[in-house]
Scaffold this motif. Structure first.
Motif, PDB file in Angstrom:
ATOM      1  N   GLY A  58       0.971  -1.156   0.067  1.00  0.00           N
ATOM      2  CA  GLY A  58       0.089   0.225   0.145  1.00  0.00           C
ATOM      3  C   GLY A  58       0.837   1.142  -0.033  1.00  0.00           C
ATOM      4  N   GLY A  59       0.296   2.299  -0.447  1.00  0.00           N
ATOM      5  CA  GLY A  59       0.973   3.723  -0.426  1.00  0.00           C
ATOM      6  C   GLY A  59       1.231   4.174   0.978  1.00  0.00           C
ATOM      7  N   ILE A  60       1.994   5.263   1.283  1.00  0.00           N
ATOM      8  CA  ILE A  60       2.461   5.679   2.322  1.00  0.00           C
ATOM      9  C   ILE A  60       1.041   6.115   3.212  1.00  0.00           C
ATOM     10  N   LEU A  61      -0.031   6.449   2.505  1.00  0.00           N
ATOM     11  CA  LEU A  61      -1.113   6.919   2.995  1.00  0.00           C
ATOM     12  C   LEU A  61      -2.119   5.916   3.507  1.00  0.00           C
ATOM     13  N   ASP A  62      -1.820   4.929   2.727  1.00  0.00           N
ATOM     14  CA  ASP A  62      -2.917   3.633   2.940  1.00  0.00           C
ATOM     15  C   ASP A  62      -2.667   3.082   4.099  1.00  0.00           C
ATOM     16  N   LEU A  63      -1.899   2.805   4.818  1.00  0.00           N
ATOM     17  CA  LEU A  63      -1.706   1.865   5.921  1.00  0.00           C
ATOM     18  C   LEU A  63      -1.473   2.754   7.306  1.00  0.00           C
ATOM     19  N   ASP A  64      -2.269   2.015   8.112  1.00  0.00           N
ATOM     20  CA  ASP A  64      -2.357   2.989   9.480  1.00  0.00           C
ATOM     21  C   ASP A  64      -1.389   2.870  10.495  1.00  0.00           C
ATOM     22  N   ASP A  65      -0.910   3.719  11.086  1.00  0.00           N
ATOM     23  CA  ASP A  65       0.213   4.179  11.795  1.00  0.00           C
ATOM     24  C   ASP A  65       0.420   2.888  12.815  1.00  0.00           C
TER      25      ASP A  65
END
Length: 247
Positions: A101-108
């Motif tokens: 997934g992209g940098i904004l697609d996966l939760d912290d």
């Protein structure tokens, strides 16, 4: 006279293997025991670890369930190996997780777990092993199971690739640091491998694409070959691909 390669036998050696409940870790355990070695196995899934110990035999394997992100767990794994067999010869730092997934697609929380497991988990495992190597003398082998992603990355795996790049930097630096003590540090860097890795996080269980990937046994065989090299030889990094994969 026929040439006989001066290999170093696995027979009689003692290894610790992290991420051993499935995939590459379990395959490595089977390969080393088949070659006459003994293994201390770590992973978070106690039930699976115990099943592997039963398969390999209690004389050949011991399990310590826990999380590689905890330094004390890694110390306990090494201690279990030394308590049972009196020494440690090999560390296989294999535990890792991933997701696509992209940098904004996966939760912290997932990103933090990935970074801590793949990088800090490797650091703590290696640190525990090297401490024992130094205490007993005679050197040893550290094998870090990294990935080709550590060299090339991918459009949908930037954070994962970053952790693998960190392992590559760690392994190369440690080999230069430790080789005078007879401690070899080898990076095994497979391309995509047909395991439980990222199932449900970018991969689909049972996908025909998995059949094109390396198998866990392919990678385990490479680990064994690397370890069997004579002490005069070091493999700082070994990348491997299946015949069907694009490099």
């Amino acid at each position: 006279m026929a040439y006989v390669a001066p290999t170093r036998p696995i027979e009689g050696t003692v290894s610790v293997i992290t991420g051993a409940s499935a995939g590459i870790g379990a395959a490595a355990a089977r390969a080393l025991v088949a070659a006459g070695g003994r293994v201390a196995l770590a992973a978070r899934r106690q039930e699976r670890l115990q099943g592997l110990v039963e398969e390999l035999g209690a004389d050949n394997a011991v399990a310590v369930a826990g999380d590689v992100r905890d330094p004390a767990h890694n110390d306990a794994l090494v201690a279990a190996a030394v308590e049972k067999w009196g020494r440690l010869d090999i560390v296989v730092a294999n535990a890792g997780i991933g997701a696509y997934g992209g940098i904004l697609d996966l939760d912290d929380d997932l990103l933090r777990e990935m970074v801590e497991t793949n990088y800090l988990g490797t650091v703590w495992t290696v640190k525990s092993g090297v401490r024992q190597f130094r205490a007993q003398g005679g050197g040893g082998d550290v094998v870090i199971v990294s990935s080709v992603a550590g060299y090339r990355g991918g459009a949908d795996e930037a954070v994962y690739a970053g952790t693998k790049h960190a392992q590559v930097g760690l392994g190369g630096s440690l080999d230069r640091e430790l080789r005078a003590e007879g401690i070899r540090v080898s990076l095994i860097c497979p391309a995509a491998t047909s395991t439980e890795f990222a199932i449900g996080a970018g991969r689909t269980e049972g996908s025909p694409q998995l059949d094109e990937y390396l198998s866990p046994d392919d990678v385990a065989h490479t680990i064994r070959i690397c370890l069997e090299q004579p002490r005069s030889v070091r493999t700082t990094s070994w990348q491997l691909w299946s015949t069907q994969q694009q490099s």
